[in-house]
Scaffold this motif. Structure first.
Motif, PDB file in Angstrom:
ATOM      1  N   SER A  16       0.849  -1.197   0.000  1.00 58.93           N
ATOM      2  CA  SER A  16       0.000   0.000   0.000  1.00 58.93           C
ATOM      3  C   SER A  16       0.876   1.235   0.000  1.00 58.93           C
ATOM      4  O   SER A  16       2.053   1.185   0.398  1.00 58.93           O
ATOM      5  CB  SER A  16      -0.925   0.020   1.220  1.00 58.93           C
ATOM      6  OG  SER A  16      -0.170   0.250   2.398  1.00 58.93           O
ATOM      7  N   PHE A  81     -10.066   7.088  -3.273  1.00 60.03           N
ATOM      8  CA  PHE A  81      -8.706   7.514  -3.597  1.00 60.03           C
ATOM      9  C   PHE A  81      -7.742   6.421  -3.148  1.00 60.03           C
ATOM     10  O   PHE A  81      -8.013   5.711  -2.176  1.00 60.03           O
ATOM     11  CB  PHE A  81      -8.358   8.819  -2.882  1.00 60.03           C
ATOM     12  CG  PHE A  81      -9.150  10.002  -3.358  1.00 60.03           C
ATOM     13  CD1 PHE A  81      -8.874  10.604  -4.574  1.00 60.03           C
ATOM     14  CD2 PHE A  81     -10.189  10.506  -2.587  1.00 60.03           C
ATOM     15  CE1 PHE A  81      -9.607  11.698  -5.019  1.00 60.03           C
ATOM     16  CE2 PHE A  81     -10.927  11.603  -3.020  1.00 60.03           C
ATOM     17  CZ  PHE A  81     -10.628  12.197  -4.236  1.00 60.03           C
ATOM     18  N   PRO A  82      -6.590   6.300  -3.824  1.00 66.47           N
ATOM     19  CA  PRO A  82      -5.643   5.256  -3.430  1.00 66.47           C
ATOM     20  C   PRO A  82      -4.996   5.502  -2.070  1.00 66.47           C
ATOM     21  O   PRO A  82      -4.701   4.548  -1.352  1.00 66.47           O
ATOM     22  CB  PRO A  82      -4.600   5.267  -4.543  1.00 66.47           C
ATOM     23  CG  PRO A  82      -4.730   6.592  -5.193  1.00 66.47           C
ATOM     24  CD  PRO A  82      -6.156   7.011  -5.013  1.00 66.47           C
ATOM     25  N   ALA A  83      -4.770   6.762  -1.706  1.00 71.94           N
ATOM     26  CA  ALA A  83      -4.133   7.107  -0.424  1.00 71.94           C
ATOM     27  C   ALA A  83      -4.272   8.610  -0.220  1.00 71.94           C
ATOM     28  O   ALA A  83      -4.427   9.365  -1.180  1.00 71.94           O
ATOM     29  CB  ALA A  83      -2.665   6.707  -0.421  1.00 71.94           C
ATOM     30  N   PRO A  84      -4.186   9.068   1.025  1.00 68.22           N
ATOM     31  CA  PRO A  84      -4.326  10.504   1.291  1.00 68.22           C
ATOM     32  C   PRO A  84      -3.283  11.368   0.585  1.00 68.22           C
ATOM     33  O   PRO A  84      -3.580  12.493   0.190  1.00 68.22           O
ATOM     34  CB  PRO A  84      -4.174  10.618   2.807  1.00 68.22           C
ATOM     35  CG  PRO A  84      -4.524   9.273   3.329  1.00 68.22           C
ATOM     36  CD  PRO A  84      -4.100   8.297   2.272  1.00 68.22           C
ATOM     37  N   THR A  90      -5.010  12.058  -5.670  1.00 70.73           N
ATOM     38  CA  THR A  90      -5.747  12.608  -4.534  1.00 70.73           C
ATOM     39  C   THR A  90      -5.516  14.102  -4.370  1.00 70.73           C
ATOM     40  O   THR A  90      -6.463  14.892  -4.444  1.00 70.73           O
ATOM     41  CB  THR A  90      -5.334  11.890  -3.230  1.00 70.73           C
ATOM     42  OG1 THR A  90      -5.509  10.480  -3.377  1.00 70.73           O
ATOM     43  CG2 THR A  90      -6.157  12.377  -2.053  1.00 70.73           C
ATOM     44  N   ASP A 106     -13.398  16.852   0.700  1.00 71.08           N
ATOM     45  CA  ASP A 106     -13.337  16.367   2.083  1.00 71.08           C
ATOM     46  C   ASP A 106     -14.530  16.806   2.922  1.00 71.08           C
ATOM     47  O   ASP A 106     -14.918  16.109   3.849  1.00 71.08           O
ATOM     48  CB  ASP A 106     -12.036  16.825   2.752  1.00 71.08           C
ATOM     49  CG  ASP A 106     -10.826  16.085   2.214  1.00 71.08           C
ATOM     50  OD1 ASP A 106     -10.902  14.854   2.048  1.00 71.08           O
ATOM     51  OD2 ASP A 106      -9.808  16.742   1.957  1.00 71.08           O
ATOM     52  N   VAL A 111     -15.300  10.373   1.584  1.00 70.97           N
ATOM     53  CA  VAL A 111     -14.004   9.961   1.038  1.00 70.97           C
ATOM     54  C   VAL A 111     -13.607   8.620   1.640  1.00 70.97           C
ATOM     55  O   VAL A 111     -13.700   8.417   2.851  1.00 70.97           O
ATOM     56  CB  VAL A 111     -12.917  11.023   1.343  1.00 70.97           C
ATOM     57  CG1 VAL A 111     -11.541  10.534   0.937  1.00 70.97           C
ATOM     58  CG2 VAL A 111     -13.253  12.335   0.642  1.00 70.97           C
ATOM     59  N   TYR A 113     -10.288   5.756   1.350  1.00 72.80           N
ATOM     60  CA  TYR A 113      -8.959   5.432   0.833  1.00 72.80           C
ATOM     61  C   TYR A 113      -8.854   3.919   0.716  1.00 72.80           C
ATOM     62  O   TYR A 113      -9.130   3.201   1.672  1.00 72.80           O
ATOM     63  CB  TYR A 113      -7.882   6.003   1.751  1.00 72.80           C
ATOM     64  CG  TYR A 113      -7.954   7.508   1.805  1.00 72.80           C
ATOM     65  CD1 TYR A 113      -7.561   8.280   0.718  1.00 72.80           C
ATOM     66  CD2 TYR A 113      -8.459   8.156   2.925  1.00 72.80           C
ATOM     67  CE1 TYR A 113      -7.654   9.667   0.749  1.00 72.80           C
ATOM     68  CE2 TYR A 113      -8.550   9.540   2.966  1.00 72.80           C
ATOM     69  CZ  TYR A 113      -8.146  10.288   1.877  1.00 72.80           C
ATOM     70  OH  TYR A 113      -8.247  11.657   1.913  1.00 72.80           O
ATOM     71  N   ASN A 115      -6.066   1.990  -0.867  1.00 74.96           N
ATOM     72  CA  ASN A 115      -4.711   1.425  -0.964  1.00 74.96           C
ATOM     73  C   ASN A 115      -4.044   1.415  -2.330  1.00 74.96           C
ATOM     74  O   ASN A 115      -2.830   1.368  -2.392  1.00 74.96           O
ATOM     75  CB  ASN A 115      -4.619   0.003  -0.401  1.00 74.96           C
ATOM     76  CG  ASN A 115      -4.614  -0.005   1.096  1.00 74.96           C
ATOM     77  OD1 ASN A 115      -4.217   0.957   1.728  1.00 74.96           O
ATOM     78  ND2 ASN A 115      -5.064  -1.095   1.685  1.00 74.96           N
ATOM     79  N   VAL A 120      -9.151   1.540  -6.671  1.00 76.80           N
ATOM     80  CA  VAL A 120     -10.072   2.620  -7.044  1.00 76.80           C
ATOM     81  C   VAL A 120     -10.908   2.174  -8.235  1.00 76.80           C
ATOM     82  O   VAL A 120     -12.143   2.269  -8.223  1.00 76.80           O
ATOM     83  CB  VAL A 120      -9.311   3.925  -7.373  1.00 76.80           C
ATOM     84  CG1 VAL A 120     -10.244   4.951  -8.035  1.00 76.80           C
ATOM     85  CG2 VAL A 120      -8.671   4.519  -6.131  1.00 76.80           C
TER      86      VAL A 120
END
Length: 180
Positions: A16, A81-84, A90, A106, A111, A113, A115, A120
């Motif tokens: 991740s 989203f894949p990650a913050p 993102t 947000d 939202v 997440y 990984n 996604v």
């Protein structure tokens, strides 16, 4: 790379983006390929030095099962989203939606997440979310035809310089030069 340099090179990938961030920011990699945001943090925390970057520009995308979108329809929708801290997937998409459409993802949407970019795509295709952030390269490389056939790119961000390869400052310059 091992054959060309004579150095034992071990390729690692994490399961991740957050796992990668944790190890990168702890200085666990001699060198790493990372997004521009990750480079800024790795440089500040551990002194990583960027020496190379890809020639491609980086473009964020928003995918949906819908054919297009109107900013009015986004309130209350679920964004994957894949990650913050995924730079284009993102951070750029959130930034551009806020400043181009006065829509704060947000605050005005849900939202999640998930990984990875592939997660996604699968999540949007399977109805887990309404819109998903990713990048053009991963969309082009996404191989699940059943899921991909359900997806449409409904938004593209501006393009930015791509991911650098950065070296840990403890590496000696001769090694860096040979690897470079």
């Amino acid at each position: 790379l091992t054959e060309q340099t004579g150095y034992k090179i071990i390729f690692k990938t994490e399961n991740s983006i957050p796992s990668f961030e944790k190890k990168l920011y702890a200085g666990e990699y001699d060198f790493a390929y990372m997004n521009p945001y990750h480079f800024i943090i790795a440089n500040q925390k551990k002194g990583y030095i960027a020496k190379l970057r890809g020639n491609e520009m980086l473009t964020g995308i928003i995918v949906s099962q819908e054919k297009n979108f109107s900013p009015k329809q986004l309130h209350g929708k679920t964004f994957l989203f894949p990650a913050p801290n995924a730079f284009a997937a993102t951070l750029l998409t959130k930034f551009e939606f806020k400043y181009k459409y006065n829509f704060d993802i947000d605050k005005d949407a849900k939202v999640m997440y998930v990984n990875s970019h592939d997660s996604v795509y699968k999540g949007i295709a399977r109805g887990v979310g309404d819109f998903g952030g990713a990048i053009t390269r991963t969309f082009e490389n996404f191989k699940n035809d059943d899921d991909k056939s359900k997806l449409n790119i409904v938004y593209k961000t501006d393009s930015y310089p791509s991911h650098p390869i950065a070296f840990h400052p403890n590496m000696n310059q001769a090694e860096v030069n040979k690897i470079q």
